[in-house]
Write a protein that holds these residues in place. Structure first.
Motif, PDB file in Angstrom:
ATOM      1  N   GLN A   1       0.823  -1.205   0.000  1.00  0.00           N
ATOM      2  CA  GLN A   1       0.000   0.000   0.000  1.00  0.00           C
ATOM      3  C   GLN A   1       0.861   1.260   0.000  1.00  0.00           C
ATOM      4  O   GLN A   1       0.570   2.213  -0.724  1.00  0.00           O
ATOM      5  N   ALA A   2       1.918   1.272   0.792  1.00  0.00           N
ATOM      6  CA  ALA A   2       2.810   2.439   0.829  1.00  0.00           C
ATOM      7  C   ALA A   2       3.481   2.647  -0.529  1.00  0.00           C
ATOM      8  O   ALA A   2       3.604   3.769  -1.009  1.00  0.00           O
ATOM      9  N   SER A   3       3.878   1.568  -1.170  1.00  0.00           N
ATOM     10  CA  SER A   3       4.487   1.676  -2.491  1.00  0.00           C
ATOM     11  C   SER A   3       3.488   2.219  -3.506  1.00  0.00           C
ATOM     12  O   SER A   3       3.828   3.041  -4.359  1.00  0.00           O
TER      13      SER A   3
ATOM     14  N   GLU B   1       0.946   4.160  -2.911  1.00  0.00           N
ATOM     15  CA  GLU B   1       0.675   5.566  -2.632  1.00  0.00           C
ATOM     16  C   GLU B   1       1.788   6.463  -3.147  1.00  0.00           C
ATOM     17  O   GLU B   1       1.537   7.602  -3.527  1.00  0.00           O
ATOM     18  N   ARG B   2       3.017   5.963  -3.166  1.00  0.00           N
ATOM     19  CA  ARG B   2       4.147   6.756  -3.673  1.00  0.00           C
ATOM     20  C   ARG B   2       4.156   6.831  -5.182  1.00  0.00           C
ATOM     21  O   ARG B   2       4.775   7.728  -5.750  1.00  0.00           O
ATOM     22  N   ALA B   3       3.483   5.912  -5.828  1.00  0.00           N
ATOM     23  CA  ALA B   3       3.493   5.861  -7.309  1.00  0.00           C
ATOM     24  C   ALA B   3       2.689   6.980  -7.916  1.00  0.00           C
ATOM     25  O   ALA B   3       1.871   7.595  -7.382  1.00  0.00           O
TER      26      ALA B   3
END
Length: 71
Positions: A65-67, A69-71
């Motif tokens: 999920q964090a990855s 969101e950074r995309a």
């Protein structure tokens, strides 16, 4: 599973049957740029379903999920 389904934008029920997940994850015409990722999505789901430790699943979900969101 619900959080993974939300992250993948599919119904949680498709995650209980990997073939359903593959079908649900296929890109629409509006998402044509995601072509070729069906296999990666299926591999991710298959691997996730084999993880027995609930805490490890939560950590992996948080990472994905964090990855995203950074995309």
């Amino acid at each position: 599973m619900e959080r993974i389904a939300d992250a993948l934008q599919v119904s949680p029920t498709v995650l209980y049957r990997p073939q359903n997940a593959i079908e649900a994850a296929k890109p629409t015409r509006q998402a044509a740029d995601y072509r070729g990722q069906e296999g990666e999505c299926a591999a991710l789901i298959h691997a996730f379903l084999r993880i027995a430790d609930p805490e490890e699943r939560r950590r992996i979900l948080a990472l994905v999920q964090a990855s995203a969101e950074r995309a």
